[in-house]
Design an enzyme around this catalytic site. Structure first.
Site, PDB file in Angstrom:
ATOM      1  N   HIS A 142      -2.932  13.729 -28.873  1.00 19.44           N
ATOM      2  CA  HIS A 142      -3.436  12.389 -28.550  1.00 19.44           C
ATOM      3  C   HIS A 142      -4.026  11.711 -29.774  1.00 19.44           C
ATOM      4  CE1 HIS A 142      -3.807  13.514 -24.037  1.00 19.44           C
ATOM      5  NE2 HIS A 142      -2.612  13.043 -24.346  1.00 19.44           N
TER       6      HIS A 142
ATOM      7  N   ASN B 243      -2.930  20.834 -20.829  1.00 18.40           N
ATOM      8  CA  ASN B 243      -3.299  20.068 -22.021  1.00 18.40           C
ATOM      9  C   ASN B 243      -3.145  20.871 -23.306  1.00 18.40           C
ATOM     10  OD1 ASN B 243      -3.845  17.825 -20.570  1.00 18.40           O
ATOM     11  ND2 ASN B 243      -6.053  18.169 -20.456  1.00 18.40           N
TER      12      ASN B 243
ATOM     13  N   ARG C 262       0.814  -1.226   0.000  1.00 19.04           N
ATOM     14  CA  ARG C 262       0.000   0.000   0.000  1.00 19.04           C
ATOM     15  C   ARG C 262       0.842   1.268   0.000  1.00 19.04           C
ATOM     16  NH1 ARG C 262      -2.700  -3.091   3.685  1.00 19.04           N
ATOM     17  NH2 ARG C 262      -4.563  -4.074   2.877  1.00 19.04           N
TER      18      ARG C 262
ATOM     19  N   LYS D 100       5.323  23.656 -13.351  1.00 20.12           N
ATOM     20  CA  LYS D 100       4.445  22.484 -13.252  1.00 20.12           C
ATOM     21  C   LYS D 100       4.045  22.280 -11.793  1.00 20.12           C
ATOM     22  CE  LYS D 100       2.770  18.238 -14.530  1.00 20.12           C
ATOM     23  NZ  LYS D 100       3.027  16.869 -14.901  1.00 20.12           N
TER      24      LYS D 100
ATOM     25  N   HIS E 287      -2.400  19.154 -26.505  1.00 22.39           N
ATOM     26  CA  HIS E 287      -2.515  17.711 -26.280  1.00 22.39           C
ATOM     27  C   HIS E 287      -3.741  17.076 -26.924  1.00 22.39           C
ATOM     28  CE1 HIS E 287       0.875  18.286 -23.735  1.00 22.39           C
ATOM     29  NE2 HIS E 287       0.873  17.030 -23.324  1.00 22.39           N
TER      30      HIS E 287
ATOM     31  N   ARG F 160      -5.445  22.396 -13.753  1.00 26.59           N
ATOM     32  CA  ARG F 160      -4.468  21.518 -14.375  1.00 26.59           C
ATOM     33  C   ARG F 160      -4.746  21.329 -15.873  1.00 26.59           C
ATOM     34  NH1 ARG F 160      -1.680  16.510 -10.961  1.00 26.59           N
ATOM     35  NH2 ARG F 160      -0.368  15.812 -12.631  1.00 26.59           N
TER      36      ARG F 160
ATOM     37  N   GLU G 130       7.399  20.237 -24.279  1.00 28.31           N
ATOM     38  CA  GLU G 130       6.681  20.525 -23.029  1.00 28.31           C
ATOM     39  C   GLU G 130       7.214  21.812 -22.390  1.00 28.31           C
ATOM     40  OE1 GLU G 130       4.023  18.977 -22.097  1.00 28.31           O
ATOM     41  OE2 GLU G 130       4.111  17.013 -23.064  1.00 28.31           O
TER      42      GLU G 130
ATOM     43  N   HIS H  80       6.102  11.669 -28.092  1.00 35.99           N
ATOM     44  CA  HIS H  80       5.043  12.471 -27.465  1.00 35.99           C
ATOM     45  C   HIS H  80       5.248  13.975 -27.697  1.00 35.99           C
ATOM     46  CE1 HIS H  80       1.893  13.612 -24.756  1.00 35.99           C
ATOM     47  NE2 HIS H  80       2.741  14.268 -23.982  1.00 35.99           N
TER      48      HIS H  80
ATOM     49  N   LYS I 159       1.372  11.552 -10.965  1.00 36.94           N
ATOM     50  CA  LYS I 159       0.593  10.572 -11.729  1.00 36.94           C
ATOM     51  C   LYS I 159       1.483   9.385 -12.029  1.00 36.94           C
ATOM     52  CE  LYS I 159      -2.609  13.538 -14.273  1.00 36.94           C
ATOM     53  NZ  LYS I 159      -3.047  13.868 -15.643  1.00 36.94           N
TER      54      LYS I 159
ATOM     55  N   GLU J  91      -6.771  17.182 -10.664  1.00 34.71           N
ATOM     56  CA  GLU J  91      -7.516  17.637 -11.831  1.00 34.71           C
ATOM     57  C   GLU J  91      -8.986  17.842 -11.511  1.00 34.71           C
ATOM     58  OE1 GLU J  91      -6.847  15.323 -15.531  1.00 34.71           O
ATOM     59  OE2 GLU J  91      -4.792  15.938 -15.205  1.00 34.71           O
TER      60      GLU J  91
HETATM   61  N1  LIG Z   1       3.242  10.654 -15.076  1.00 38.10           N
HETATM   62  C1  LIG Z   1       3.092  11.699 -15.847  1.00 38.10           C
HETATM   63  O1  LIG Z   1       2.603  12.738 -15.437  1.00 38.10           O
HETATM   64  C2  LIG Z   1       3.578  11.598 -17.260  1.00 38.10           C
HETATM   65  C3  LIG Z   1       3.646  12.749 -18.047  1.00 38.10           C
HETATM   66  C4  LIG Z   1       4.119  12.627 -19.345  1.00 38.10           C
HETATM   67  C5  LIG Z   1       4.523  11.397 -19.826  1.00 38.10           C
HETATM   68  N2  LIG Z   1       4.437  10.295 -19.037  1.00 38.10           N
HETATM   69  C6  LIG Z   1       4.872   8.984 -19.524  1.00 38.10           C
HETATM   70  O2  LIG Z   1       6.269   9.056 -19.757  1.00 38.10           O
HETATM   71  C7  LIG Z   1       6.637   8.148 -20.781  1.00 38.10           C
HETATM   72  C8  LIG Z   1       7.489   8.873 -21.769  1.00 38.10           C
HETATM   73  O3  LIG Z   1       8.632   9.374 -21.113  1.00 38.10           O
HETATM   74  P1  LIG Z   1      10.022   9.508 -21.846  1.00 38.10           P
HETATM   75  O4  LIG Z   1       9.842  10.328 -23.046  1.00 38.10           O
HETATM   76  O5  LIG Z   1      11.013   9.924 -20.843  1.00 38.10           O
HETATM   77  O6  LIG Z   1      10.254   8.037 -22.366  1.00 38.10           O
HETATM   78  P2  LIG Z   1      11.218   6.863 -21.869  1.00 38.10           P
HETATM   79  O7  LIG Z   1      11.246   6.755 -20.408  1.00 38.10           O
HETATM   80  O8  LIG Z   1      10.797   5.675 -22.625  1.00 38.10           O
HETATM   81  O9  LIG Z   1      12.654   7.369 -22.344  1.00 38.10           O
HETATM   82  C9  LIG Z   1      12.916   7.522 -23.720  1.00 38.10           C
HETATM   83  C10 LIG Z   1      14.187   6.775 -24.115  1.00 38.10           C
HETATM   84  O10 LIG Z   1      15.307   7.486 -23.636  1.00 38.10           O
HETATM   85  C11 LIG Z   1      16.125   6.631 -22.852  1.00 38.10           C
HETATM   86  N3  LIG Z   1      16.754   7.481 -21.852  1.00 38.10           N
HETATM   87  C12 LIG Z   1      16.132   8.175 -20.861  1.00 38.10           C
HETATM   88  N4  LIG Z   1      17.019   8.938 -20.212  1.00 38.10           N
HETATM   89  C13 LIG Z   1      18.214   8.735 -20.785  1.00 38.10           C
HETATM   90  C14 LIG Z   1      19.511   9.257 -20.572  1.00 38.10           C
HETATM   91  N5  LIG Z   1      19.746  10.202 -19.658  1.00 38.10           N
HETATM   92  N6  LIG Z   1      20.524   8.802 -21.336  1.00 38.10           N
HETATM   93  C15 LIG Z   1      20.285   7.881 -22.303  1.00 38.10           C
HETATM   94  N7  LIG Z   1      19.083   7.370 -22.576  1.00 38.10           N
HETATM   95  C16 LIG Z   1      18.059   7.798 -21.824  1.00 38.10           C
HETATM   96  C17 LIG Z   1      15.202   5.572 -22.334  1.00 38.10           C
HETATM   97  O11 LIG Z   1      15.898   4.410 -22.013  1.00 38.10           O
HETATM   98  C18 LIG Z   1      14.278   5.385 -23.523  1.00 38.10           C
HETATM   99  O12 LIG Z   1      14.892   4.550 -24.455  1.00 38.10           O
HETATM  100  C19 LIG Z   1       5.346   7.589 -21.323  1.00 38.10           C
HETATM  101  O13 LIG Z   1       5.134   6.327 -20.773  1.00 38.10           O
HETATM  102  C20 LIG Z   1       4.289   8.557 -20.825  1.00 38.10           C
HETATM  103  O14 LIG Z   1       3.028   7.949 -20.675  1.00 38.10           O
HETATM  104  C21 LIG Z   1       3.979  10.379 -17.767  1.00 38.10           C
END
Ligand SMILES: NC(=O)c1ccc[n+]([C@@H]2O[C@H](COP(=O)([O-])OP(=O)(O)OC[C@H]3O[C@@H](n4cnc5c(N)ncnc54)[C@H](O)[C@@H]3O)[C@@H](O)[C@H]2O)c1
Length: 570
Positions: free
Chosen positions: A451, A444, A319, A425, A447, A440, A383, A464, A341, A435
């Protein structure tokens, strides 16, 4: 006055930010009285402030100032404009924090100097700004006081706001936040120079938790220290992906082991395919085999994928285990690691199973961006541009002026920009953790179309941030057609996006599929799409009356397809 809201508001900040005038407006709106520490000093001593400075020096002045503050803080239903240097004393900060809500008014030094000149300057600041280079003095004084200003419960950037707007912002923050944040009278007491609430930390004040975000170039070197400062000890279970682990795994292990943490790690394959319940259940089994306990930390080392997956695991195992985000992608630094999130994907849709779960702390080592693949880095800037457009004209100017330095990851400016994004943020999240208030929603921007494009291409064609860049252009076009967005703003947005290397169209994606996905989003949420459009930089508006024809036009243009009426292709 209701029980929860503190009966005093203190305005801090440099001279020229409009504290006295704003205090009067806020007081009038609440039916309170406005006070000004400088006025109290002059009244009680019967002397002018320049005279006090001349005869008793700054030390003498500060003593009278502390007395004036004590007098103000003994009253209720008052809005107090304070002298620019008042925050430097811990005792003064305690006085303000105990039963008061502290709002800092910010401004760029050039703007402040202009205002100080126009107004003849405030009484306190004039003696301090004497000399041949007042702008340089402002810069130096501001730099010296900044860590203390940063402790305020809330900060408002006044550069582009009129006094009534600033007053409105103060009232809004007081209504929304003060009951919650003002509970702890010692919250401003930390000395910013010393470790704990370090000057490098920005704070997230979410309803369910308050936590620091350390943004530094080289932050990983102090990871274990940060964990200990947050009260964590015992074991640290590090979760990462193989790309990130390759670069940073050893350094993280070494730092934590050196600090007597018991450390183990679980490395998943990089890529969105790992963000599943199947992986989460493997992580549960691993945590069980390591005898993870309530107090043990889960450290999420990686991009947003790892953050979401490890965060989801931490939120649900026993938990909830304390979660530490160590974001390594730009997207994760400025977005995913802030706000709590966490989620995993189902085959039906992304992020379908998740929770709101705030981390215990976030340690952001900006230097990790140097190993991030170029396309991922570029995507992350989207972003950042979004935050600037919806909230911060200053940040937008910085992005425009420093684009070359940012693209080559010059440490100082990159760190400053990442930190500013964290603050932006954090501010939105603090106001609307789950939200519910609509605040918040402004995040978007871009976005809605993004999407649709992502779903239409099954998350293959665009990263993204790339989709968001295309989506922001579409939103600007829609805004222009509705007469909301000025053409010059759309052009400015286009220029900054392209200077950062971001795309603004997505040829090859089927617009009909994108539109269908957007219609599905609408059906699932059960309400009209709330479009975020821009009236100006920092002035987003929500509209749920955007005609389908405009949406269709923008999406077709984005996909590089001449608009077709209705009907599916092929
Ligand atoms: N929780 C939230 O509020 C929120 C907001 C936006 C996105 N997300 C989520 O985040 C994800 C996307 O995040 P992302 O773009 O970071 O993708 P990711 O975590 O998949 O990273 C992208 C790539 O970069 C590599 N990488 C990351 N940092 C690195 C570094 N310093 N050096 C070398 N390689 C590195 C990773 O291994 C991966 O191959 C999605 O799953 C999305 O749904 C969540």
């Amino acid at each position: 006055m209701s029980m929860q809201h503190p009966p005093r508001i203190f305005l801090t900040g440099f001279s020229g930010t409009g504290k006295s005038a704003v205090a009067a407006l806020v007081a009038a709106a609440l039916g309170w009285r406005a006070l000004d520490t400088d006025d109290i000093i002059e009244e009680r001593s019967g002397r002018s402030i320049p005279d006090i400075f001349a005869r008793d020096g700054e030390v003498g002045f500060r003593e009278l100032e502390a007395e004036a503050l004590r007098e103000a803080a003994a009253q209720v239903d008052v809005v107090v404009a304070t002298g620019g240097g008042i925050v430097q004393s811990a005792a003064n900060r305690r006085l303000m924090a105990d039963g008061g809500f502290v709002v800092c008014l910010e401004g760029r030094q050039e703007v402040l100097w202009q205002r100080i000149r126009d107004a003849g300057g405030s009484a306190t600041e004039r003696p301090l700004l004497a000399g041949p280079d007042p702008l340089g003095r402002i810069r130096a004084l501001k730099a010296q006081r900044q860590p203390f200003y940063a402790l305020a419960d809330y900060t408002i950037h006044t550069d582009d706001l009129g006094l009534p707007q600033v007053a409105k912002e103060v009232l809004r923050a007081w209504r929304r936040l003060s009951a919650r944040v003002a509970r702890d009278p010692d919250r401003l007491s930390s000395e910013p120079a010393a470790g704990k609430a370090g000057k490098d930390a920005s704070w997230v004040n979410a309803e369910s938790a308050r936590y620091p975000v350390y943004v530094e170039w080289g932050a990983l070197a102090r990871l274990s220290e940060r964990l200990r400062d947050a009260g964590l000890s015992g074991a640290a279970h590090v979760i990462s992906d193989d790309h990130v682990w390759h670069h940073y795994g050893e350094a993280v292990l070494a730092s934590l082991r050196g600090a007597a943490f018991e450390v183990d790690s679980y490395v998943v394959p990089a890529g969105e395919a790992s963000k599943t319940l199947t992986t989460a259940s493997r992580l549960y089994e691993w945590l069980a085999s390591r005898r993870a306990e309530r107090g043990h930390a889960v450290v999420a080392l990686g991009g947003g994928m790892v953050g979401d997956l490890a965060g989801f695991t931490a939120a649900t195992y026993l938990r909830g285990l304390p979660l530490v985000h160590v974001p390594t992608s730009l997207l994760a630094m400025v977005d995913a690691s802030i706000g709590g999130k966490v989620a995993v994907n189902l085959s039906e849709a992304k992020n379908l199973v998740g929770a709101f779960y705030q981390p215990r702390l976030v340690v952001t080592d900006v230097s990790a961006l140097t190993t991030l693949p170029a396309r991922e880095l570029t995507s992350g800037w989207a972003e950042v541009v979004k935050h600037a457009l919806i909230m911060d004209p200053d940040l937008l100017s910085t992005l425009e002026a420093r684009v070359a330095d940012l693209r080559r990851l010059e440490p100082e400016v990159t760190t400053t920009v990442v930190r500013r994004n964290v603050e932006l943020k954090a501010q939105v999240v603090s106001e609307d953790e789950r939200e519910t208030t609509g605040r918040r929603t402004i995040l978007n921007y871009g976005h809605t179309v993004a999407h649709g494009l992502e779903a239409a291409s099954e998350y293959e064609a665009l990263l993204h941030g790339e989709a968001v860049a295309v989506g922001m252009r579409a939103a600007a076009e829609i805004g222009q057609r509705l007469g909301v967005t000025p053409p010059a703003l759309a052009e400015r947005q286009a220029a900054v996006l392209s200077s950062l290397g971001l795309p603004q169209d997505a040829p090859g994606i089927d617009p009909e599929r994108a539109l269908a996905a957007m219609a599905l989003d609408k059906k699932v949420s059960g309400r009209a799409v709330r479009w975020v459009l821009l009236e100006d930089v920092g002035r987003p508006v929500l509209r749920d009356d955007v005609p389908d024809t405009l949406v269709r036009k923008a999406v077709c243009r984005a996909c590089g397809v001449a608009e077709k009426r209705g009907g599916r292709r092929g």
